[in-house]
Design a protein around this motif. Sequence first.
Motif, mmCIF file in Angstrom:
data_model
loop_
_atom_site.group_PDB
_atom_site.id
_atom_site.type_symbol
_atom_site.label_atom_id
_atom_site.label_comp_id
_atom_site.label_asym_id
_atom_site.label_seq_id
_atom_site.Cartn_x
_atom_site.Cartn_y
_atom_site.Cartn_z
ATOM 1 N N PRO A 181 -26.077 2.618 2.167
ATOM 2 C CA PRO A 181 -27.074 1.550 2.283
ATOM 3 C C PRO A 181 -27.902 1.553 3.573
ATOM 4 O O PRO A 181 -28.809 0.732 3.699
ATOM 5 N N LEU A 182 -27.624 2.463 4.472
ATOM 6 C CA LEU A 182 -28.484 2.646 5.650
ATOM 7 C C LEU A 182 -29.384 3.868 5.502
ATOM 8 O O LEU A 182 -30.157 4.189 6.408
ATOM 9 N N GLY A 183 -29.258 4.582 4.372
ATOM 10 C CA GLY A 183 -30.091 5.750 4.126
ATOM 11 C C GLY A 183 -29.488 7.067 4.564
ATOM 12 O O GLY A 183 -30.126 8.115 4.426
ATOM 13 N N ALA A 184 -28.269 7.039 5.093
ATOM 14 C CA ALA A 184 -27.619 8.275 5.534
ATOM 15 C C ALA A 184 -27.048 9.028 4.336
ATOM 16 O O ALA A 184 -26.458 8.427 3.436
ATOM 17 N N ILE A 185 -27.215 10.351 4.324
ATOM 18 C CA ILE A 185 -26.629 11.176 3.281
ATOM 19 C C ILE A 185 -25.164 11.406 3.618
ATOM 20 O O ILE A 185 -24.837 11.914 4.696
ATOM 21 N N VAL A 186 -24.269 11.030 2.705
ATOM 22 C CA VAL A 186 -22.836 11.072 2.999
ATOM 23 C C VAL A 186 -22.125 12.204 2.264
ATOM 24 O O VAL A 186 -20.904 12.326 2.367
ATOM 25 N N THR A 187 -22.873 13.043 1.562
ATOM 26 C CA THR A 187 -22.284 14.193 0.880
ATOM 27 C C THR A 187 -22.842 15.476 1.480
ATOM 28 O O THR A 187 -23.960 15.503 2.001
ATOM 29 N N GLU A 188 -22.051 16.550 1.397
ATOM 30 C CA GLU A 188 -22.509 17.849 1.889
ATOM 31 C C GLU A 188 -23.581 18.406 0.967
ATOM 32 O O GLU A 188 -23.478 18.292 -0.260
ATOM 33 N N PRO A 189 -24.637 19.016 1.505
ATOM 34 C CA PRO A 189 -25.693 19.569 0.647
ATOM 35 C C PRO A 189 -25.198 20.755 -0.175
ATOM 36 O O PRO A 189 -24.376 21.544 0.285
ATOM 37 N N VAL A 190 -25.701 20.837 -1.404
ATOM 38 C CA VAL A 190 -25.367 21.966 -2.287
ATOM 39 C C VAL A 190 -26.662 22.555 -2.841
ATOM 40 O O VAL A 190 -26.765 22.911 -4.007
#
Length: 299
Positions: A248-257
């Motif tokens: 909800p702050l806009g941060a990506i919390v998963t590793e990119p694939v």
Amino acid sequence: MTTVETPVETPGTPAGGVSPRRGPQTVRLGIGQLRIDVDDPAGTWHAVEQTAARAAAEGVELLVLPELAACGYVFADHAEALARSEDLDGPTVAAYRELSRRHGLVLAAGFAERGEAGRVHNSALLVEDGELRAVYRKAHLWDAEKLYFTPGSAPAPVVDTRVGRLGLMICYDLEFPEFVRDVALRGAEVLLAPSNWPTEHSPGPGLVAETIKSQANAACNRIWMVVADRTGVERGQHWVGGSMVCDPLGAIVTEPVLGREGWLVADLDLARARDKTVTSRNHAFGDRRPELYGGILSP
């Protein structure tokens, strides 16, 4: 089978968009970034089945698959899209429902829905433990989709489920901030977006425009944003493979694939999406000035 596009909502949601529901605080989410091929429907569906089984084995409660995951995307013409489409009582929806029931999943995924008078809709469904909870027809069609599909005429649904209050839309819909804000104001804690992001251009080295827009949507609305993209090459079209979860702050919390098949898992704290506080003096929804925004509704 004829369907009426009606958003599925729980009555009594306050006008401020904060749901009265107080369900589970943390939900385990899984995203299957699949290699989908319109010319290999059997292989594509096998990948869907394997992903659902993996989700169950890893304790996932909410599984999201890409746009048109059941049939592929790059159609030669409307006739081929129509031939690949199915009614809601057809085998594809039945198979999605069975996967959800068998593995105890809340499942969101795309398929080509056969409408009336030869129309085809780019649709997504939401299934909970085998029960069809919502079907959404993509409202904003991208590029050649306009040659094959008829756009939906209803807002994106918001559905109360055992894993949270879920919004559902598809890919290009995310590029219309008003559409996303509407879902957030109706109390969505998590926005699910089955997608097919084509590889075309980038705003800069290492940047993906769709990713930036999704992060902004999540942050502006203080909701969890879930994008299930696809990968591979289909009839010459390359895909970004940009599946991700934004907090909800806009941060990506998963590793990119990016650019490959992938499996993403994230634990979503729903309480964070219920809290719209920005600072001690600011509120994401309370500070809105709707009386100043009338111009955005003009054609």
